[in-house]
Design an enzyme around this catalytic site. Structure first.
Site, PDB file in Angstrom:
ATOM      1  N   PRO A  22      -1.887  -4.515  -9.603  1.00 52.07           N
ATOM      2  CA  PRO A  22      -3.130  -4.994  -9.977  1.00 52.07           C
ATOM      3  C   PRO A  22      -3.347  -6.245  -8.864  1.00 52.07           C
ATOM      4  O   PRO A  22      -2.599  -6.985  -8.383  1.00 52.07           O
ATOM      5  CB  PRO A  22      -3.181  -5.384 -11.187  1.00 52.07           C
ATOM      6  CG  PRO A  22      -1.834  -5.868 -11.685  1.00 52.07           C
ATOM      7  CD  PRO A  22      -0.849  -4.749 -10.804  1.00 52.07           C
ATOM      8  N   GLY A  23      -4.660  -6.277  -8.479  1.00 47.91           N
ATOM      9  CA  GLY A  23      -5.145  -7.429  -7.688  1.00 47.91           C
ATOM     10  C   GLY A  23      -5.574  -7.020  -6.308  1.00 47.91           C
ATOM     11  O   GLY A  23      -5.653  -5.728  -6.071  1.00 47.91           O
ATOM     12  N   ILE A  24      -5.732  -7.940  -5.071  1.00 47.40           N
ATOM     13  CA  ILE A  24      -6.608  -7.475  -4.077  1.00 47.40           C
ATOM     14  C   ILE A  24      -5.373  -6.998  -3.286  1.00 47.40           C
ATOM     15  O   ILE A  24      -4.366  -7.532  -3.086  1.00 47.40           O
ATOM     16  CB  ILE A  24      -7.244  -8.611  -3.491  1.00 47.40           C
ATOM     17  CG1 ILE A  24      -8.301  -9.048  -4.074  1.00 47.40           C
ATOM     18  CG2 ILE A  24      -7.702  -8.327  -2.027  1.00 47.40           C
ATOM     19  CD1 ILE A  24      -8.824 -10.441  -4.037  1.00 47.40           C
ATOM     20  N   ARG A  25      -5.546  -5.788  -2.302  1.00 40.77           N
ATOM     21  CA  ARG A  25      -4.475  -5.320  -1.404  1.00 40.77           C
ATOM     22  C   ARG A  25      -4.228  -6.445  -0.555  1.00 40.77           C
ATOM     23  O   ARG A  25      -5.128  -6.872   0.096  1.00 40.77           O
ATOM     24  CB  ARG A  25      -5.165  -4.150  -0.922  1.00 40.77           C
ATOM     25  CG  ARG A  25      -5.389  -2.652  -1.964  1.00 40.77           C
ATOM     26  CD  ARG A  25      -3.926  -2.478  -2.478  1.00 40.77           C
ATOM     27  NE  ARG A  25      -4.100  -1.235  -3.244  1.00 40.77           N
ATOM     28  CZ  ARG A  25      -4.315  -1.239  -4.371  1.00 40.77           C
ATOM     29  NH1 ARG A  25      -4.508  -2.107  -5.419  1.00 40.77           N
ATOM     30  NH2 ARG A  25      -4.446   0.115  -5.098  1.00 40.77           N
ATOM     31  N   GLY A  26      -3.023  -6.540  -0.149  1.00 45.58           N
ATOM     32  CA  GLY A  26      -2.517  -7.323   0.956  1.00 45.58           C
ATOM     33  C   GLY A  26      -2.884  -6.884   2.379  1.00 45.58           C
ATOM     34  O   GLY A  26      -2.909  -5.511   2.395  1.00 45.58           O
ATOM     35  N   LEU A  27      -2.773  -7.761   3.552  1.00 46.79           N
ATOM     36  CA  LEU A  27      -3.080  -7.069   4.630  1.00 46.79           C
ATOM     37  C   LEU A  27      -1.720  -6.851   5.324  1.00 46.79           C
ATOM     38  O   LEU A  27      -1.677  -6.094   6.459  1.00 46.79           O
ATOM     39  CB  LEU A  27      -3.820  -8.142   5.545  1.00 46.79           C
ATOM     40  CG  LEU A  27      -5.226  -8.719   4.950  1.00 46.79           C
ATOM     41  CD1 LEU A  27      -5.825  -9.702   5.879  1.00 46.79           C
ATOM     42  CD2 LEU A  27      -6.229  -7.506   4.866  1.00 46.79           C
ATOM     43  N   ASP A  37      11.768 -16.183  -5.473  1.00 46.97           N
ATOM     44  CA  ASP A  37      12.983 -15.539  -4.671  1.00 46.97           C
ATOM     45  C   ASP A  37      12.613 -14.137  -4.622  1.00 46.97           C
ATOM     46  O   ASP A  37      12.146 -13.314  -5.268  1.00 46.97           O
ATOM     47  CB  ASP A  37      14.071 -15.961  -5.606  1.00 46.97           C
ATOM     48  CG  ASP A  37      15.444 -15.649  -4.667  1.00 46.97           C
ATOM     49  OD1 ASP A  37      15.418 -15.311  -3.514  1.00 46.97           O
ATOM     50  OD2 ASP A  37      16.655 -15.524  -5.595  1.00 46.97           O
TER      51      ASP A  37
END
Length: 577
Positions: free
Chosen positions: A323-328, A378
């Site tokens: 879940p969440g905004i897709r990373g670049l 980590d």
């Protein structure tokens, strides 16, 4: 001739097995020598040496592994040996481990050797210790790792007996005051009836050193409950040490052993027994996390993989995009019922990301080698990690093919990911702030966000991309940073003030170098909503000034080593006379 060849093979198997164990033993002696030096570094206040020792200890494993693999290539033509040779090698190696005090770590080292020889293509329990060779029974060597103290005496006498055993070549700032604090704290935690019922006080023999702190970690055993019993000791930059807190709450102990902190230096020849004792104190911690916390991160990866396989066999849910905004830069997915995320570097980055795949790997390595001060998660690197295809959502498979095709390999039944990281699962801070309606919790989270950025900076790392989607919040309410592709050392950035001009387009005409940063612009992108911006500015407005960052750069340039206490401030003893 066949008998001669068979005899030669048997001799070679024994020789290779012996050499692998010899390299492991040498590696562990090296590891122990660095770990044992932690007490002297603490006593002398050699904080820079403490950081260097931590980095050196992390590099030991790879160096020892490379030496072992090179020697095996000198002994035999590896790829001309059939599977029977390697299966026999495993059996002989397992026999060598009878009675070995670090047998479980040695098995992991053996796995690493076989993995390196075959580029992690032969993950097979016939050739490797995918499963442990024996069942470890906690408690069989407990007397080797635990000191027990007489509880029939007074509380003060018990403390005095503790400090007769745990001695340091440095005076206490005020030993009488510290004993008084410890006695009052225990009496405040336990009533008279509970104190009278205490059956045992047990403390692990090794002192746990990290940064400018040292911990005696144990437990108080009563008929109906067992409590953690942790004496936290500290040093500042003065010549004395002092007792900072008595911790009897599992939440405090859990944070001390958190996944965003550097590894402890705790000298023991029986790591399995120490890990088992800690597991009894922290039943909600995964066993692999406890091994990692002691610096045995490679074995922690082995234990994680075993735990992962077990969880797969006991669950039915499917892997899906996190879940969440897709990373670049990273494609992130998870198994909803499991507490980690899996991160793969994408094949192509967005135009705004002027970085390479190798750069991303170097950033993750930098974090591994740095003091994570409780604010950077980590991560653990894996190659050729296998997932059952029937447990992966079709939508995730398609998205992986679109974004990470070069890292994927498919068989009839498995997806093999050639390179990835695993990381503890957290709630992305942007989702938390969207969903949380309690104003006090929102304010606390934003305060944590500011503290997180500041503490990372004081650890000599500029976070780079500080969008709140790149931070997570733990179940204890701590904000942790987990997106590392734009991090750098503090002196690699030039913090500048925005020019004062009536021209609204003046910023566009500036000569802006790639390493220029304008802190006054931070408020526009760290958090989105105006309400959140105002709260963050009220709590940590100095983050939005170049002067703040210049001051941090000066401290880092001087080599100042910071210490951030992991437990709550109200747990600390008052040192005023």
């Amino acid at each position: 001739m066949q008998e001669l060849a068979a005899s030669q093979d048997k001799n070679l198997v024994r020789k290779v097995a012996y050499q692998i164990l010899s390299h492991f033993d040498k590696s562990y002696r090296w590891f122990t020598r660095i770990t044992r030096g932690a007490q002297e570094r603490f006593e002398k206040g050699n904080w820079k040496e403490t950081q260097l020792a931590s980095k050196e200890r992390i590099t030991i494993y790879e160096q020892s592994l490379s030496d072992a693999v090179a020697e095996i290539y000198q002994l035999t033509q590896v790829h001309q040996k059939d599977d029977a040779f390697w299966q026999q090698l495993k059996k002989v190696f397992a026999l060598q481990l009878e009675g070995h005090p670090q047998f479980e770590l040695a098995e992991t080292f053996y796995n690493s050797v076989i993995g390196r020889l075959f580029k992690h293509r032969k993950i097979d329990n016939d050739m490797m210790f995918v499963l442990p060779s024996r069942c470890f029974l906690p408690g069989q060597d407990r007397d080797k790792v635990v000191n027990s103290f007489d509880t029939t005496t007074t509380v003060r006498e018990m403390y005095e007996s503790i400090f007769k055993i745990y001695r340091y070549n440095i005076p206490f700032e005020n030993f009488e005051r510290d004993l008084q604090h410890l006695e009052e704290a225990l009496r405040a935690r336990l009533d008279k009836a509970q104190l009278a019922s205490v059956q045992a006080v047990e403390i692990l023999k090794p002192t746990f050193f990290r940064g400018k702190a040292a911990y005696l970690i144990g437990r108080i055993c009563m008929p109906d409950e067992t409590l953690p019993f942790v004496i936290a000791m500290r040093r500042y930059n003065d010549p004395n040490m002092f007792v900072d807190a008595l911790l009897t709450d599992r939440k405090d102990l859990s944070v001390i052993f958190g996944f965003a902190r550097s590894y402890f230096m705790a000298d023991t020849q029986n790591p399995a027994e120490v890990a088992a004792f800690l597991q009894e104190l922290l039943p909600n911690k995964k066993h692999f996390e406890l091994y990692m916390s002691m610096g045995h991160y490679k074995h922690g990866k082995t234990v994680f993989y075993r735990n992962f396989l077990q969880h797969l066999s006991e669950s039915t849910d499917k892997f899906e995009a996190a879940p969440g905004i897709r990373g670049l830069v990273m494609m992130v997915f998870h198994l909803p019922s499991y507490g980690v995320v899996f991160k793969i570097i994408k094949d192509e980055f967005a135009e705004s990301k002027k970085i390479t795949r190798q750069h991303v790997k170097e950033c993750y390595k930098l974090v591994k080698m740095s003091d994570r001060v409780g604010r950077m998660a980590d991560t653990h690197e894996y190659v050729n990690f296998r997932f059952p295809l029937d447990r992966i959502e079709p939508e995730l498979i398609e998205e992986l093919k679109e974004t990470c095709a070069s890292s994927l390999e498919f068989t009839e039944s498995e997806l093999i990911i050639k390179h990835m990281y695993i990381e503890r699962k957290m709630t992305p801070l942007n989702l938390y702030l969207q969903q949380e309606t309690d104003e006090e919790k929102v304010t606390r989270a934003l305060d944590e966000l500011g503290l997180c950025i500041k503490q990372i900076a004081m650890a000599n790392i500029f976070p780079g991309d500080m969008l709140h989607k790149n931070f997570g919040i733990t179940r204890h309410g701590r904000v942790i940073f987990y997106d590392y592709d734009e991090i750098c050392i503090m002196n690699e950035r030039n913090f500048r003030a925005l020019p004062k001009s009536d021209d609204p387009y003046a910023i566009d005409t500036l000569s802006v170098a790639p390493n220029d940063v304008f802190p006054e612009q931070f408020e526009h992108f760290i958090v989105g909503k105006r309400k959140f911006k105002d709260i963050l500015k009220s709590l940590h407005g100095d983050l939005m000034t170049p002067e703040y960052w210049h001051e941090v750069q000066k401290k880092c340039a001087r080599g100042d080593v910071q210490h951030f206490t992991p437990y709550r401030a109200n747990r600390r003893f008052d040192r005023d006379e």
